[in-house]
Enzyme design. Sequence first.
Site, PDB file in Angstrom:
ATOM      1  N   LYS A   1       0.832  -1.208   0.000  1.00  0.00           N
ATOM      2  CA  LYS A   1       0.000   0.000   0.000  1.00  0.00           C
ATOM      3  C   LYS A   1       0.871   1.264   0.000  1.00  0.00           C
ATOM      4  O   LYS A   1       2.061   1.204   0.283  1.00  0.00           O
ATOM      5  CB  LYS A   1      -0.959  -0.037   1.196  1.00  0.00           C
ATOM      6  CG  LYS A   1      -1.826  -1.309   1.237  1.00  0.00           C
ATOM      7  CD  LYS A   1      -2.932  -1.354   0.177  1.00  0.00           C
ATOM      8  CE  LYS A   1      -3.428  -2.728  -0.190  1.00  0.00           C
ATOM      9  NZ  LYS A   1      -4.424  -3.342   0.677  1.00  0.00           N
TER      10      LYS A   1
HETATM   11  C1  LIG Z   1      -5.451  -4.550   0.936  1.00  0.00           C
HETATM   12  C2  LIG Z   1      -6.929  -4.386   0.961  1.00  0.00           C
HETATM   13  C3  LIG Z   1      -7.694  -4.739   2.078  1.00  0.00           C
HETATM   14  C4  LIG Z   1      -7.141  -5.527   3.230  1.00  0.00           C
HETATM   15  O1  LIG Z   1      -6.103  -4.909   3.875  1.00  0.00           O
HETATM   16  P1  LIG Z   1      -5.252  -5.707   4.999  1.00  0.00           P
HETATM   17  O2  LIG Z   1      -4.538  -4.620   5.729  1.00  0.00           O
HETATM   18  O3  LIG Z   1      -4.335  -6.627   4.271  1.00  0.00           O
HETATM   19  O4  LIG Z   1      -6.231  -6.440   5.848  1.00  0.00           O
HETATM   20  C5  LIG Z   1      -9.041  -4.412   2.103  1.00  0.00           C
HETATM   21  N1  LIG Z   1      -9.614  -3.790   1.057  1.00  0.00           N
HETATM   22  C6  LIG Z   1      -8.932  -3.478  -0.062  1.00  0.00           C
HETATM   23  C7  LIG Z   1      -9.643  -2.767  -1.171  1.00  0.00           C
HETATM   24  C8  LIG Z   1      -7.568  -3.792  -0.147  1.00  0.00           C
HETATM   25  O5  LIG Z   1      -6.882  -3.513  -1.273  1.00  0.00           O
END
Ligand SMILES: *Cc1c(COP(=O)(O)O)cnc(C)c1O
Length: 379
Positions: free
Chosen positions: A180
Amino acid sequence: MQVPFYKHDLDGSHAAAIAAVLNSPILTSGQVGRGVEAQLAAYFNVPHALLVNSWTNGAVACLLAMDIKPGDEVIVPAMTFVATANVVEQLGAKPVFADVDPATLLMTPQTVLPHVTARTRAIIPVHLYGLMVDIAALRAALGPSIRIIEDCAHCFEGELDGAKPGAHSDAAIFSFYATKNVTCGEGGAIITRDAELAKRLAATRLHGMSAGAIDRFRNARYNHWDVERLGVKANLPDLLSALLPGQIETIDARLPRREALANVYESGLRHLNGVQTQTGLTGARHARHLFTICVDGTLRDELIGRLNAAGIGCTVNYRSVPQLTYYRTKYGYERGRFPIAERWGDGTISLPFYPSMQRDGQEYVIDTIKREMRTLAAA
Ligand SMILES: *Cc1c(COP(=O)(O)O)cnc(C)c1O
Protein backbone atom coordinates in the site's frame (compact mmCIF):
# COMPACT_ATOMS: atom_id res chain seq x y z
CA MET A 1 14.16 -6.64 -19.56
CA GLN A 2 12.73 -7.55 -16.13
CA VAL A 3 10.06 -5.24 -14.70
CA PRO A 4 8.74 -6.44 -11.31
CA PHE A 5 5.13 -5.72 -10.38
CA TYR A 6 6.08 -3.90 -7.19
CA LYS A 7 9.07 -2.67 -5.15
CA HIS A 8 8.67 -0.93 -1.80
CA ASP A 9 10.77 2.15 -1.15
CA LEU A 10 11.51 1.82 2.57
CA ASP A 11 15.23 1.75 3.30
CA GLY A 12 17.71 1.54 6.19
CA SER A 13 16.83 5.07 7.30
CA HIS A 14 13.92 3.49 9.23
CA ALA A 15 16.28 1.26 11.25
CA ALA A 16 16.88 3.96 13.88
CA ALA A 17 13.15 4.27 14.60
CA ILE A 18 12.88 0.52 15.16
CA ALA A 19 16.05 0.52 17.32
CA ALA A 20 14.46 3.21 19.52
CA VAL A 21 11.48 0.91 20.14
CA LEU A 22 13.84 -1.96 21.00
CA ASN A 23 15.37 0.29 23.65
CA SER A 24 11.96 1.17 25.17
CA PRO A 25 10.06 -0.97 27.71
CA ILE A 26 7.03 -1.66 25.45
CA LEU A 27 7.42 -3.46 22.10
CA THR A 28 3.68 -3.61 21.47
CA SER A 29 1.18 -0.71 21.44
CA GLY A 30 2.65 2.26 23.34
CA GLN A 31 3.81 5.85 22.97
CA VAL A 32 5.02 5.52 19.36
CA GLY A 33 1.56 4.39 18.24
CA ARG A 34 -0.07 7.18 20.26
CA GLY A 35 2.10 9.66 18.37
CA VAL A 36 1.13 8.19 14.99
CA GLU A 37 -2.55 8.34 15.97
CA ALA A 38 -2.20 12.05 16.74
CA GLN A 39 -0.41 12.53 13.41
CA LEU A 40 -3.21 10.73 11.52
CA ALA A 41 -5.94 12.71 13.29
CA ALA A 42 -4.18 15.95 12.30
CA TYR A 43 -3.62 14.84 8.68
CA PHE A 44 -7.28 13.90 8.17
CA ASN A 45 -8.58 16.69 10.41
CA VAL A 46 -10.66 14.29 12.55
CA PRO A 47 -10.77 13.99 16.37
CA HIS A 48 -10.09 10.23 16.56
CA ALA A 49 -7.58 7.87 14.94
CA LEU A 50 -6.84 4.31 16.10
CA LEU A 51 -4.05 2.12 14.76
CA VAL A 52 -4.88 -1.53 14.02
CA ASN A 53 -2.82 -4.50 12.83
CA SER A 54 -4.62 -4.79 9.46
CA TRP A 55 -7.52 -3.29 7.52
CA THR A 56 -9.28 -6.62 7.93
CA ASN A 57 -9.03 -6.84 11.74
CA GLY A 58 -9.81 -3.13 11.99
CA ALA A 59 -12.99 -3.64 9.97
CA VAL A 60 -14.07 -6.53 12.19
CA ALA A 61 -13.42 -4.35 15.27
CA CYS A 62 -15.48 -1.58 13.63
CA LEU A 63 -18.44 -3.86 12.79
CA LEU A 64 -18.33 -5.22 16.38
CA ALA A 65 -18.32 -1.67 17.72
CA MET A 66 -21.37 -0.90 15.54
CA ASP A 67 -23.21 -3.99 16.90
CA ILE A 68 -23.57 -5.58 13.45
CA LYS A 69 -25.24 -8.98 14.06
CA PRO A 70 -26.49 -12.07 12.22
CA GLY A 71 -29.53 -11.05 10.19
CA ASP A 72 -28.10 -7.61 9.43
CA GLU A 73 -27.15 -6.66 5.87
CA VAL A 74 -24.07 -4.69 4.84
CA ILE A 75 -23.78 -3.44 1.24
CA VAL A 76 -20.36 -3.91 -0.39
CA PRO A 77 -19.20 -3.42 -3.98
CA ALA A 78 -18.85 -6.46 -6.25
CA MET A 79 -15.56 -5.00 -7.55
CA THR A 80 -13.17 -5.01 -4.56
CA PHE A 81 -10.68 -7.16 -2.66
CA VAL A 82 -12.43 -10.11 -1.01
CA ALA A 83 -11.66 -8.81 2.52
CA THR A 84 -14.34 -6.11 2.12
CA ALA A 85 -17.02 -8.84 2.00
CA ASN A 86 -15.26 -11.38 4.25
CA VAL A 87 -15.39 -9.12 7.31
CA VAL A 88 -19.19 -8.98 7.05
CA GLU A 89 -19.35 -12.79 6.80
CA GLN A 90 -17.12 -13.07 9.89
CA LEU A 91 -19.77 -11.23 11.92
CA GLY A 92 -22.42 -13.65 10.66
CA ALA A 93 -24.11 -10.76 8.81
CA LYS A 94 -24.92 -10.81 5.08
CA PRO A 95 -22.76 -8.96 2.56
CA VAL A 96 -25.10 -7.63 -0.14
CA PHE A 97 -23.19 -6.94 -3.34
CA ALA A 98 -23.83 -3.86 -5.47
CA ASP A 99 -22.44 -3.34 -8.97
CA VAL A 100 -20.24 -0.34 -9.81
CA ASP A 101 -20.24 2.55 -12.26
CA PRO A 102 -18.76 1.50 -15.65
CA ALA A 103 -16.41 4.54 -15.89
CA THR A 104 -15.17 5.04 -12.31
CA LEU A 105 -15.67 1.41 -11.14
CA LEU A 106 -17.06 2.89 -7.90
CA MET A 107 -20.33 2.56 -5.98
CA THR A 108 -22.83 5.35 -6.66
CA PRO A 109 -26.30 6.05 -5.21
CA GLN A 110 -27.75 4.53 -8.41
CA THR A 111 -25.89 1.22 -7.98
CA VAL A 112 -26.54 1.05 -4.22
CA LEU A 113 -30.16 2.16 -3.66
CA PRO A 114 -31.82 -0.92 -5.26
CA HIS A 115 -30.09 -3.07 -2.61
CA VAL A 116 -31.27 -1.15 0.47
CA THR A 117 -33.76 -3.10 2.63
CA ALA A 118 -35.16 -2.78 6.16
CA ARG A 119 -32.20 -4.94 7.31
CA THR A 120 -29.46 -2.71 5.80
CA ARG A 121 -27.30 -1.51 8.70
CA ALA A 122 -24.13 -0.36 6.95
CA ILE A 123 -22.35 0.11 3.63
CA ILE A 124 -18.63 -0.24 2.85
CA PRO A 125 -17.79 1.87 -0.24
CA VAL A 126 -14.31 1.18 -1.67
CA HIS A 127 -12.10 3.95 -3.13
CA LEU A 128 -10.90 1.58 -5.85
CA TYR A 129 -7.29 2.08 -7.03
CA GLY A 130 -7.24 5.42 -5.15
CA LEU A 131 -10.23 7.18 -6.73
CA MET A 132 -12.72 8.33 -4.10
CA VAL A 133 -16.37 7.35 -4.00
CA ASP A 134 -18.69 10.36 -3.58
CA ILE A 135 -19.45 9.71 0.10
CA ALA A 136 -21.45 12.94 0.50
CA ALA A 137 -23.79 11.78 -2.30
CA LEU A 138 -24.16 8.33 -0.69
CA ARG A 139 -24.96 9.96 2.66
CA ALA A 140 -27.59 12.19 1.04
CA ALA A 141 -29.16 9.19 -0.71
CA LEU A 142 -29.07 6.79 2.27
CA GLY A 143 -29.99 9.11 5.13
CA PRO A 144 -28.40 9.22 8.59
CA SER A 145 -29.29 5.76 9.97
CA ILE A 146 -27.19 3.55 7.63
CA ARG A 147 -23.56 3.49 8.79
CA ILE A 148 -20.97 4.36 6.12
CA ILE A 149 -17.54 2.73 6.53
CA GLU A 150 -15.01 3.83 3.88
CA ASP A 151 -12.59 1.17 2.62
CA CYS A 152 -9.52 3.41 2.24
CA ALA A 153 -7.02 0.59 1.61
CA HIS A 154 -6.19 2.23 -1.76
CA CYS A 155 -6.71 5.81 -0.72
CA PHE A 156 -4.65 7.57 1.92
CA GLU A 157 -3.75 10.77 0.06
CA GLY A 158 -6.84 10.98 -2.18
CA GLU A 159 -9.49 13.72 -2.02
CA LEU A 160 -12.84 14.45 -3.63
CA ASP A 161 -14.05 18.04 -3.99
CA GLY A 162 -11.41 19.02 -1.41
CA ALA A 163 -12.62 16.46 1.19
CA LYS A 164 -10.35 13.74 2.53
CA PRO A 165 -11.45 10.30 3.76
CA GLY A 166 -13.42 10.51 7.01
CA ALA A 167 -15.11 13.83 6.22
CA HIS A 168 -18.60 12.46 5.46
CA SER A 169 -18.58 8.87 6.78
CA ASP A 170 -19.00 7.21 10.18
CA ALA A 171 -15.54 5.68 9.91
CA ALA A 172 -12.75 5.27 7.35
CA ILE A 173 -10.34 2.34 7.49
CA PHE A 174 -6.82 2.27 6.00
CA SER A 175 -4.44 -0.60 5.25
CA PHE A 176 -0.68 -0.38 5.78
CA TYR A 177 -0.14 -3.77 4.11
CA ALA A 178 3.19 -4.33 2.31
CA THR A 179 2.13 -2.97 -1.11
CA LYS A 180 0.00 0.00 0.00
CA ASN A 181 1.05 3.64 -0.47
CA VAL A 182 1.79 3.95 3.27
CA THR A 183 3.08 0.68 4.70
CA CYS A 184 4.61 -0.98 7.74
CA GLY A 185 4.40 -4.51 6.31
CA GLU A 186 1.11 -5.30 8.04
CA GLY A 187 -1.06 -2.68 9.70
CA GLY A 188 -3.92 -0.24 9.37
CA ALA A 189 -5.88 2.56 11.01
CA ILE A 190 -9.45 3.65 11.65
CA ILE A 191 -10.45 7.31 11.74
CA THR A 192 -13.79 8.67 12.92
CA ARG A 193 -15.51 11.89 13.96
CA ASP A 194 -17.83 9.92 16.30
CA ALA A 195 -16.61 10.06 19.93
CA GLU A 196 -18.85 7.18 21.10
CA LEU A 197 -17.68 4.96 18.22
CA ALA A 198 -14.03 5.82 18.97
CA LYS A 199 -14.52 4.78 22.60
CA ARG A 200 -16.03 1.46 21.54
CA LEU A 201 -13.26 0.91 18.95
CA ALA A 202 -10.58 1.39 21.60
CA ALA A 203 -12.07 -1.68 23.29
CA THR A 204 -13.08 -3.82 20.28
CA ARG A 205 -9.60 -3.58 18.74
CA LEU A 206 -8.19 -5.21 21.92
CA HIS A 207 -10.36 -8.17 22.99
CA GLY A 208 -13.05 -5.75 24.23
CA MET A 209 -10.81 -4.76 27.17
CA SER A 210 -11.43 -1.41 28.78
CA ALA A 211 -7.68 -0.63 29.14
CA GLY A 212 -4.66 -1.35 26.92
CA ALA A 213 -1.24 -2.43 28.17
CA ILE A 214 0.08 1.07 28.87
CA ASP A 215 -3.11 1.99 30.77
CA ARG A 216 -3.17 -1.17 32.86
CA PHE A 217 0.14 -0.15 34.43
CA ARG A 218 -0.61 3.56 34.74
CA ASN A 219 0.94 5.37 37.76
CA ALA A 220 3.21 2.39 38.48
CA ARG A 221 0.34 0.32 39.81
CA TYR A 222 -1.94 -2.36 38.38
CA ASN A 223 -5.41 -1.21 37.24
CA HIS A 224 -8.26 -3.68 36.70
CA TRP A 225 -9.94 -3.96 33.33
CA ASP A 226 -13.38 -5.20 32.29
CA VAL A 227 -15.00 -6.45 29.06
CA GLU A 228 -18.39 -4.99 28.12
CA ARG A 229 -18.53 -6.11 24.48
CA LEU A 230 -16.68 -8.69 22.43
CA GLY A 231 -13.54 -7.56 20.65
CA VAL A 232 -10.73 -8.92 18.47
CA LYS A 233 -6.93 -8.73 18.76
CA ALA A 234 -6.23 -5.90 16.36
CA ASN A 235 -3.75 -3.54 18.07
CA LEU A 236 -0.61 -2.48 16.17
CA PRO A 237 2.77 -2.95 17.93
CA ASP A 238 5.15 0.04 18.23
CA LEU A 239 7.78 -2.03 16.38
CA LEU A 240 5.66 -1.55 13.24
CA SER A 241 4.16 1.87 14.08
CA ALA A 242 7.73 3.21 14.10
CA LEU A 243 7.84 2.89 10.29
CA LEU A 244 4.88 5.21 9.76
CA PRO A 245 5.67 8.81 10.92
CA GLY A 246 8.20 9.53 8.15
CA GLN A 247 5.90 8.14 5.45
CA ILE A 248 2.88 10.15 6.63
CA GLU A 249 5.00 13.32 6.70
CA THR A 250 6.07 12.87 3.07
CA ILE A 251 2.96 11.28 1.54
CA ASP A 252 1.73 14.48 -0.16
CA ALA A 253 5.18 15.31 -1.50
CA ARG A 254 5.44 11.82 -2.98
CA LEU A 255 2.10 11.87 -4.86
CA PRO A 256 3.36 13.81 -7.94
CA ARG A 257 5.75 10.91 -8.67
CA ARG A 258 2.82 8.46 -8.77
CA GLU A 259 0.78 10.92 -10.85
CA ALA A 260 3.62 11.23 -13.38
CA LEU A 261 3.86 7.43 -13.69
CA ALA A 262 0.08 7.18 -14.20
CA ASN A 263 0.18 9.91 -16.86
CA VAL A 264 2.84 8.02 -18.83
CA TYR A 265 0.70 4.86 -18.84
CA GLU A 266 -2.45 6.87 -19.65
CA SER A 267 -0.97 8.62 -22.63
CA GLY A 268 0.71 5.43 -23.87
CA LEU A 269 -2.32 3.16 -23.57
CA ARG A 270 -5.52 5.22 -23.47
CA HIS A 271 -6.04 5.34 -27.22
CA LEU A 272 -4.95 1.77 -27.87
CA ASN A 273 -7.74 -0.25 -29.46
CA GLY A 274 -9.27 -2.72 -27.03
CA VAL A 275 -7.73 -1.20 -23.88
CA GLN A 276 -9.84 0.61 -21.27
CA THR A 277 -8.73 2.48 -18.11
CA GLN A 278 -10.59 3.90 -15.08
CA THR A 279 -12.13 7.26 -16.04
CA GLY A 280 -14.42 9.93 -14.56
CA LEU A 281 -11.96 11.67 -12.28
CA THR A 282 -13.73 15.05 -12.10
CA GLY A 283 -13.05 16.85 -8.80
CA ALA A 284 -10.82 14.05 -7.53
CA ARG A 285 -7.25 13.92 -6.34
CA HIS A 286 -6.54 10.26 -7.23
CA ALA A 287 -4.20 8.52 -4.75
CA ARG A 288 -2.77 6.45 -7.64
CA HIS A 289 -2.34 3.24 -5.68
CA LEU A 290 -2.68 0.85 -8.64
CA PHE A 291 -2.65 1.31 -12.40
CA THR A 292 -5.04 -1.07 -14.11
CA ILE A 293 -6.22 -1.65 -17.66
CA CYS A 294 -9.10 -3.74 -18.98
CA VAL A 295 -9.01 -5.81 -22.18
CA ASP A 296 -11.50 -8.26 -23.67
CA GLY A 297 -12.07 -11.03 -21.12
CA THR A 298 -11.30 -13.73 -23.69
CA LEU A 299 -7.79 -12.27 -24.19
CA ARG A 300 -6.84 -11.33 -20.61
CA ASP A 301 -5.16 -14.48 -19.33
CA GLU A 302 -3.27 -14.97 -22.61
CA LEU A 303 -2.03 -11.35 -22.45
CA ILE A 304 -0.89 -11.81 -18.81
CA GLY A 305 1.01 -14.95 -19.90
CA ARG A 306 2.74 -13.04 -22.69
CA LEU A 307 3.63 -10.11 -20.38
CA ASN A 308 5.03 -12.56 -17.79
CA ALA A 309 7.04 -14.30 -20.54
CA ALA A 310 8.48 -10.89 -21.48
CA GLY A 311 9.66 -10.41 -17.86
CA ILE A 312 6.81 -8.10 -16.81
CA GLY A 313 5.14 -8.75 -13.46
CA CYS A 314 1.41 -8.12 -13.30
CA THR A 315 -1.58 -9.14 -11.24
CA VAL A 316 -5.39 -8.93 -11.21
CA ASN A 317 -7.26 -6.48 -8.95
CA TYR A 318 -9.85 -8.02 -8.86
CA ARG A 319 -12.12 -10.77 -10.11
CA SER A 320 -15.76 -10.00 -9.27
CA VAL A 321 -16.18 -11.10 -5.62
CA PRO A 322 -19.70 -12.64 -5.97
CA GLN A 323 -18.21 -14.95 -8.65
CA LEU A 324 -15.63 -16.42 -6.23
CA THR A 325 -16.60 -19.99 -5.29
CA TYR A 326 -17.47 -19.27 -1.62
CA TYR A 327 -19.88 -16.43 -2.44
CA ARG A 328 -21.24 -17.93 -5.66
CA THR A 329 -22.16 -21.21 -4.00
CA LYS A 330 -23.36 -19.74 -0.67
CA TYR A 331 -25.63 -17.09 -2.21
CA GLY A 332 -26.27 -18.66 -5.65
CA TYR A 333 -25.15 -15.68 -7.76
CA GLU A 334 -25.57 -16.60 -11.41
CA ARG A 335 -23.37 -14.92 -14.02
CA GLY A 336 -24.72 -11.67 -15.40
CA ARG A 337 -26.01 -10.39 -12.04
CA PHE A 338 -23.19 -7.81 -11.70
CA PRO A 339 -22.35 -7.05 -15.35
CA ILE A 340 -19.85 -4.21 -14.80
CA ALA A 341 -17.87 -5.94 -12.04
CA GLU A 342 -17.86 -9.16 -14.06
CA ARG A 343 -16.71 -7.51 -17.29
CA TRP A 344 -13.96 -5.57 -15.49
CA GLY A 345 -13.07 -8.59 -13.35
CA ASP A 346 -12.71 -10.79 -16.44
CA GLY A 347 -10.58 -8.28 -18.34
CA THR A 348 -8.50 -6.31 -15.85
CA ILE A 349 -4.70 -6.40 -15.49
CA SER A 350 -2.68 -4.38 -12.95
CA LEU A 351 0.56 -3.11 -14.47
CA PRO A 352 3.91 -2.65 -12.66
CA PHE A 353 3.53 0.53 -10.61
CA TYR A 354 5.85 1.84 -7.87
CA PRO A 355 7.61 5.17 -7.21
CA SER A 356 11.14 4.02 -8.12
CA MET A 357 9.98 2.70 -11.50
CA GLN A 358 12.11 4.02 -14.36
CA ARG A 359 10.94 5.51 -17.65
CA ASP A 360 12.55 2.76 -19.75
CA GLY A 361 10.70 0.11 -17.72
CA GLN A 362 7.37 1.84 -18.30
CA GLU A 363 8.07 2.23 -22.02
CA TYR A 364 8.96 -1.46 -22.22
CA VAL A 365 5.60 -2.35 -20.59
CA ILE A 366 3.68 -0.05 -22.98
CA ASP A 367 5.50 -1.31 -26.09
CA THR A 368 5.01 -4.94 -25.06
CA ILE A 369 1.27 -4.45 -24.50
CA LYS A 370 0.94 -2.70 -27.89
CA ARG A 371 2.81 -5.48 -29.68
CA GLU A 372 0.95 -8.34 -27.98
CA MET A 373 -2.47 -6.68 -28.43
CA ARG A 374 -1.73 -6.37 -32.18
CA THR A 375 -0.78 -10.03 -32.55
CA LEU A 376 -3.75 -11.14 -30.40
CA ALA A 377 -6.12 -9.04 -32.55
CA ALA A 378 -4.65 -10.54 -35.73
CA ALA A 379 -4.95 -14.13 -34.44
C1 LIG B 1 -5.45 -4.55 0.94
C2 LIG B 1 -6.93 -4.39 0.96
C3 LIG B 1 -7.69 -4.74 2.08
C4 LIG B 1 -7.14 -5.53 3.23
O1 LIG B 1 -6.10 -4.91 3.88
P1 LIG B 1 -5.25 -5.71 5.00
O2 LIG B 1 -4.54 -4.62 5.73
O3 LIG B 1 -4.33 -6.63 4.27
O4 LIG B 1 -6.23 -6.44 5.85
C5 LIG B 1 -9.04 -4.41 2.10
N1 LIG B 1 -9.61 -3.79 1.06
C6 LIG B 1 -8.93 -3.48 -0.06
C7 LIG B 1 -9.64 -2.77 -1.17
C8 LIG B 1 -7.57 -3.79 -0.15
O5 LIG B 1 -6.88 -3.51 -1.27
